[in-house]
Design a protein around this motif. Structure first.
Motif, PDB file in Angstrom:
ATOM      1  N   SER A 312     -77.012  28.921 -26.665  1.00 33.77           N
ATOM      2  CA  SER A 312     -76.337  28.862 -27.967  1.00 33.77           C
ATOM      3  C   SER A 312     -75.309  29.970 -28.087  1.00 33.77           C
ATOM      4  O   SER A 312     -74.224  29.758 -28.631  1.00 33.77           O
ATOM      5  CB  SER A 312     -77.327  28.990 -29.116  1.00 33.77           C
ATOM      6  OG  SER A 312     -78.579  28.559 -28.729  1.00 33.77           O
ATOM      7  N   LEU A 313     -75.643  31.160 -27.588  1.00 31.04           N
ATOM      8  CA  LEU A 313     -74.704  32.274 -27.661  1.00 31.04           C
ATOM      9  C   LEU A 313     -73.409  31.943 -26.908  1.00 31.04           C
ATOM     10  O   LEU A 313     -72.314  32.226 -27.388  1.00 31.04           O
ATOM     11  CB  LEU A 313     -75.326  33.545 -27.084  1.00 31.04           C
ATOM     12  CG  LEU A 313     -76.179  34.351 -28.062  1.00 31.04           C
ATOM     13  CD1 LEU A 313     -76.790  35.557 -27.360  1.00 31.04           C
ATOM     14  CD2 LEU A 313     -75.376  34.787 -29.264  1.00 31.04           C
ATOM     15  N   MET A 318     -67.753  30.670 -27.061  1.00 31.74           N
ATOM     16  CA  MET A 318     -66.636  29.838 -26.619  1.00 31.74           C
ATOM     17  C   MET A 318     -65.905  29.223 -27.795  1.00 31.74           C
ATOM     18  O   MET A 318     -64.682  29.107 -27.782  1.00 31.74           O
ATOM     19  CB  MET A 318     -67.138  28.766 -25.669  1.00 31.74           C
ATOM     20  CG  MET A 318     -67.642  29.385 -24.391  1.00 31.74           C
ATOM     21  SD  MET A 318     -67.781  28.237 -23.053  1.00 31.74           S
ATOM     22  CE  MET A 318     -66.125  28.042 -22.534  1.00 31.74           C
ATOM     23  N   MET A 319     -66.665  28.834 -28.831  1.00 28.87           N
ATOM     24  CA  MET A 319     -65.999  28.219 -29.978  1.00 28.87           C
ATOM     25  C   MET A 319     -65.198  29.255 -30.766  1.00 28.87           C
ATOM     26  O   MET A 319     -64.185  28.922 -31.380  1.00 28.87           O
ATOM     27  CB  MET A 319     -67.006  27.516 -30.894  1.00 28.87           C
ATOM     28  CG  MET A 319     -67.582  26.233 -30.350  1.00 28.87           C
ATOM     29  SD  MET A 319     -66.528  25.287 -29.235  1.00 28.87           S
ATOM     30  CE  MET A 319     -65.336  24.597 -30.345  1.00 28.87           C
ATOM     31  N   ALA A 321     -63.747  31.879 -29.330  1.00 31.30           N
ATOM     32  CA  ALA A 321     -62.593  32.224 -28.506  1.00 31.30           C
ATOM     33  C   ALA A 321     -61.585  31.079 -28.443  1.00 31.30           C
ATOM     34  O   ALA A 321     -60.390  31.285 -28.463  1.00 31.30           O
ATOM     35  CB  ALA A 321     -63.053  32.591 -27.099  1.00 31.30           C
ATOM     36  N   ARG A 322     -62.113  29.873 -28.362  1.00 25.71           N
ATOM     37  CA  ARG A 322     -61.204  28.719 -28.270  1.00 25.71           C
ATOM     38  C   ARG A 322     -61.677  27.618 -29.201  1.00 25.71           C
ATOM     39  O   ARG A 322     -62.351  26.668 -28.773  1.00 25.71           O
ATOM     40  CB  ARG A 322     -61.182  28.191 -26.835  1.00 25.71           C
ATOM     41  CG  ARG A 322     -60.299  28.982 -25.902  1.00 25.71           C
ATOM     42  CD  ARG A 322     -60.058  28.194 -24.641  1.00 25.71           C
ATOM     43  NE  ARG A 322     -59.011  27.205 -24.839  1.00 25.71           N
ATOM     44  CZ  ARG A 322     -57.737  27.455 -24.565  1.00 25.71           C
ATOM     45  NH1 ARG A 322     -57.362  28.612 -24.130  1.00 25.71           N
ATOM     46  NH2 ARG A 322     -56.830  26.533 -24.740  1.00 25.71           N
ATOM     47  N   PRO A 323     -61.297  27.700 -30.472  1.00 18.73           N
ATOM     48  CA  PRO A 323     -61.824  26.736 -31.450  1.00 18.73           C
ATOM     49  C   PRO A 323     -61.427  25.293 -31.141  1.00 18.73           C
ATOM     50  O   PRO A 323     -62.120  24.369 -31.543  1.00 18.73           O
ATOM     51  CB  PRO A 323     -61.196  27.175 -32.769  1.00 18.73           C
ATOM     52  CG  PRO A 323     -60.516  28.463 -32.508  1.00 18.73           C
ATOM     53  CD  PRO A 323     -60.386  28.670 -31.047  1.00 18.73           C
ATOM     54  N   SER A 324     -60.331  25.088 -30.429  1.00 16.14           N
ATOM     55  CA  SER A 324     -59.934  23.709 -30.149  1.00 16.14           C
ATOM     56  C   SER A 324     -60.559  23.208 -28.847  1.00 16.14           C
ATOM     57  O   SER A 324     -60.200  22.145 -28.363  1.00 16.14           O
ATOM     58  CB  SER A 324     -58.413  23.603 -30.085  1.00 16.14           C
ATOM     59  OG  SER A 324     -57.901  24.502 -29.133  1.00 16.14           O
ATOM     60  N   GLY A 325     -61.484  23.970 -28.290  1.00 16.02           N
ATOM     61  CA  GLY A 325     -62.142  23.544 -27.055  1.00 16.02           C
ATOM     62  C   GLY A 325     -61.425  24.088 -25.833  1.00 16.02           C
ATOM     63  O   GLY A 325     -60.342  24.645 -25.930  1.00 16.02           O
ATOM     64  N   ILE A 326     -62.058  23.919 -24.682  1.00 17.53           N
ATOM     65  CA  ILE A 326     -61.495  24.503 -23.468  1.00 17.53           C
ATOM     66  C   ILE A 326     -60.089  23.969 -23.216  1.00 17.53           C
ATOM     67  O   ILE A 326     -59.165  24.714 -22.925  1.00 17.53           O
ATOM     68  CB  ILE A 326     -62.400  24.190 -22.255  1.00 17.53           C
ATOM     69  CG1 ILE A 326     -63.797  24.746 -22.492  1.00 17.53           C
ATOM     70  CG2 ILE A 326     -61.801  24.770 -20.978  1.00 17.53           C
ATOM     71  CD1 ILE A 326     -64.803  24.359 -21.440  1.00 17.53           C
ATOM     72  N   PHE A 327     -59.909  22.668 -23.363  1.00 16.26           N
ATOM     73  CA  PHE A 327     -58.625  22.067 -23.032  1.00 16.26           C
ATOM     74  C   PHE A 327     -57.786  21.713 -24.259  1.00 16.26           C
ATOM     75  O   PHE A 327     -56.646  21.306 -24.108  1.00 16.26           O
ATOM     76  CB  PHE A 327     -58.835  20.784 -22.202  1.00 16.26           C
ATOM     77  CG  PHE A 327     -59.123  21.059 -20.755  1.00 16.26           C
ATOM     78  CD1 PHE A 327     -58.167  20.844 -19.791  1.00 16.26           C
ATOM     79  CD2 PHE A 327     -60.367  21.537 -20.364  1.00 16.26           C
ATOM     80  CE1 PHE A 327     -58.435  21.101 -18.457  1.00 16.26           C
ATOM     81  CE2 PHE A 327     -60.638  21.790 -19.034  1.00 16.26           C
ATOM     82  CZ  PHE A 327     -59.663  21.565 -18.079  1.00 16.26           C
ATOM     83  N   GLY A 328     -58.321  21.830 -25.450  1.00 17.94           N
ATOM     84  CA  GLY A 328     -57.583  21.364 -26.629  1.00 17.94           C
ATOM     85  C   GLY A 328     -57.388  19.874 -26.548  1.00 17.94           C
ATOM     86  O   GLY A 328     -58.339  19.136 -26.335  1.00 17.94           O
TER      87      GLY A 328
END
Lengths: 362, 242
Positions: A312-313, A318-319, A321-328
């Motif tokens: 969960s951590l 990750m969310m 750091a990159r709210p739109s996901g790894i690839f957006g």
């Protein structure tokens, strides 16, 4: 602005990288899969091999859910439900057939044919269910659709729990282990290929328009309900196929496997990979499947169940750091092209320069 | 209500629209003649946009008839109304911000009756709005407000409408840009497209329109030739800010 820059090459039919989607390369990939099929099991050992198979099944689930949640923008939470429909149907078919015609098992080709046929029927069963659930509920939006699909997933689970023909709470056991590396990854490639082609077609653009602005889409003559139901049914089909593969890998189906936690797991893959990025779903599915297993030694080492805590951590980090996901909403091809041409920063400048020019007051 | 010259292309008869228990439109009737620009003017909440939404099928009138080319289109789903040749450029532009300009135009052609005319329509749109051609690969969200409005109009034209419904095309734009948009609307009309224009900017709308309909609190207050409305003292005082 940042978000828009990211989306710049999201979908462009004139994109030379769409050659990626040409059938040749996909067929080549399938051939490679079948070559590996004969080598890998001995090479990897059963434990890592199992993770690989589950990752492949999760790729199918994540990519097909992305079609609904990412590209069409409808938040469905019932993917595990469709998975169980497909799984139970195909498992029931093969177990019944093998009981009545045990000779099927003596013929490898016949066995495979029965297996693939049962997967298809499972997928079709899930499609029908998806259609029935989707038709009334896709008129709802956002939270309401999420709640309805969540409820549907639970209903399916309870139905199977109380269905004696498929073993009820005991589950359905004695399923043959038909799901090989070859089949799982052939179907995973097939799923990625199909979803890729759909998304890059005119029909796919219709789905995107529904995600972007439903009223504007309607004003353009798009039948939004039809578009949503189609995407939903198609997503359900692949979920059903994945369910069939899952059943024929674990060789036992129990209703508890398909509770809402399973649905959430798939949603997390889609969100983490990037809603609207097929490559993102693939990467996230592989990553999360392996992460859960990779953390297992830690649990043995400390004697405390830290596994899910860290899992969960990692997700939270990750969310953040990159709210739109790894690839957006980008694909691996976009990133590769930008990286090769080194032109990503130049483009960004050009956009910035051109936006406020004439009509800046507007 | 207008004197019957010939069969109007669009005829609204006694249309009432309710939002819940609140009545948004009270028995509105008017005709739109082929080849004209008809403008609906009036203050905020007067029912102009509601009328447009009723025509394009986005809201369903409780009573009344909307006849398009002699056929009652009340109850026809919005996406099918577009196929009949009645296309709306929705309020607030409603363009797809995360898609490119060209993709937006493609979607406009989704309901076009003649798919063969796709390229011709695309060229026509780019001829009307050369700026869009320059930016065809750019994301629509990176366009300026005026360009977005141009895109909304160009996109609506991709479906080859007989009647084009425009909802507040001047909303939030600089005066120069508004003038340009209105010029283009006149050009589109001259090419044979009937236009129903909803505008708060009554003065400018009436200057390019043939016929004007003034709305107030969900009813038609007055109507007449645009040039006459512009001359009427009462109208000038109440709506044109003189």
């Amino acid at each position: 602005m940042k978000n828009k820059k990211q989306n710049k090459n999201a979908l462009n039919p004139t994109d030379p990288f769409c050659g990626f989607a040409s059938l040749r390369w996909w067929l080549l990939a399938v051939a490679v899969v079948w070559v590996l099929n004969s080598i890998l099991p001995d090479l990897m050992g059963p434990y890592y091999f199992q993770i690989l198979i589950l990752a492949g099944i999760n790729v199918i689930l994540a990519v097909s859910l992305n079609l609904v949640n990412g590209f069409t923008g409808q938040f469905s939470m019932g993917h595990a439900g469709f998975m169980s429909v497909g799984g139970y149907i195909s498992a029931y078919i093969t177990t019944q057939l093998i009981v009545s015609h045990p000779e099927i098992m003596n013929d490898a080709i016949l066995g495979s044919a029965v297996f693939v046929g049962s997967l298809l029927l499972g997928g079709l069963g899930a499609t029908c269910t998806g259609y029935l659930v989707g038709l009334p509920s896709l008129r709802l939006r956002g939270d309401y659709l999420a709640i309805v699909t969540l409820g549907f997933g639970e209903i399916i689970r309870v139905v199977f729990l109380n269905m004696d023909a498929v073993g009820g709470a005991r589950g359905l056991s004695g399923i043959m282990q038909f799901s090989s590396f070859g089949w799982v990854f052939t179907l995973a490639i097939f799923t990625v290929f199909t979803v890729w082609r759909v998304v890059h077609s005119a029909q796919g653009r219709v789905l995107l328009s529904i995600r972007e602005d439903e009223i504007a889409a309607t004003a353009m003559g798009v039948n939004t309900t039809q578009g949503k139901v189609r995407a939903f049914a198609m997503g359900a089909f692949f979920a059903g196929v994945a369910g069939g593969l899952f059943a024929h890998y674990l060789t036992i189906m129990s209703p508890g496997t398909f509770d809402f936690n399973r649905s959430f797991e798939i949603i997390i893959m889609v969100v983490l990979g990037g809603m609207g990025s097929i490559s993102g779903s693939v990467v996230a599915a592989v990553l999360l499947t392996s992460l859960k297993e990779a953390l297992r030694p830690l649990q043995q080492l400390t004697g405390v169940d830290l596994r899910m805590v860290i899992y969960s951590l990692v997700l939270i980090t990750m969310m953040l750091a990159r709210p739109s996901g790894i690839f957006g909403t980008r694909e691996i091809g976009d990133i590769y092209r930008d990286w090769r041409a080194g032109k990503a920063p130049k483009d960004a400048k050009k956009l910035k320069a051109s936006t406020p020019s004439k009509g800046g007051a507007a | 209500m207008t004197p019957v010259k010939n069969e109007p292309v669009l005829s609204i008869k006694d249309v009432s629209v309710f939002y819940g228990i609140i009545q948004g439109l009270h028995n509105v009737s008017f005709d739109v003649q082929k080849g004209e620009i008809v403008t609906l003017v009036g203050a905020n909440g007067a029912g102009k946009s509601t009328t447009l939404r009723a025509i394009s099928g986005l809201v369903k009138p409780k009573t009344g008839q909307i006849n398009f080319k002699g056929e009652n289109i009340v109850g026809v789903p919005a996406h099918d109304i577009v196929r009949k040749g009645l296309c709306q450029a929705p309020e607030g532009r409603g363009i797809f911000l995360n898609l490119s300009v060209a993709e937006n135009m493609d979607l406009g052609a989704w309901a076009a009756p003649d798919k063969g005319a796709y390229q011709a329509n695309m060229d026509k749109g780019f001829q009307l709005f050369p700026r869009l051609k320059e930016r065809r690969k750019q994301l629509a969200g990176t366009l300026s407000g005026g360009e977005q409005q141009m895109l909304a109009i160009a996109r609506a034209l991709m479906s080859q409408p007989e009647v084009l419904l425009l909802d507040e095309p001047s909303l939030g734009l600089a005066p120069q840009i508004i003038e340009k948009i209105f010029e283009i609307i006149t050009d589109i009309n001259k090419s044979g497209v009937t236009i129903l224009l909803v505008e708060q900017n009554a003065l400018q709308a009436l200057q390019i329109a043939h016929y004007g309909i003034v709305f107030e609190t969900g009813m038609i207050k007055t109507h007449g030739k645009a040039s006459e409305l512009l001359r009427s003292d009462e109208i000038r005082k109440a709506y044109l800010g003189d």
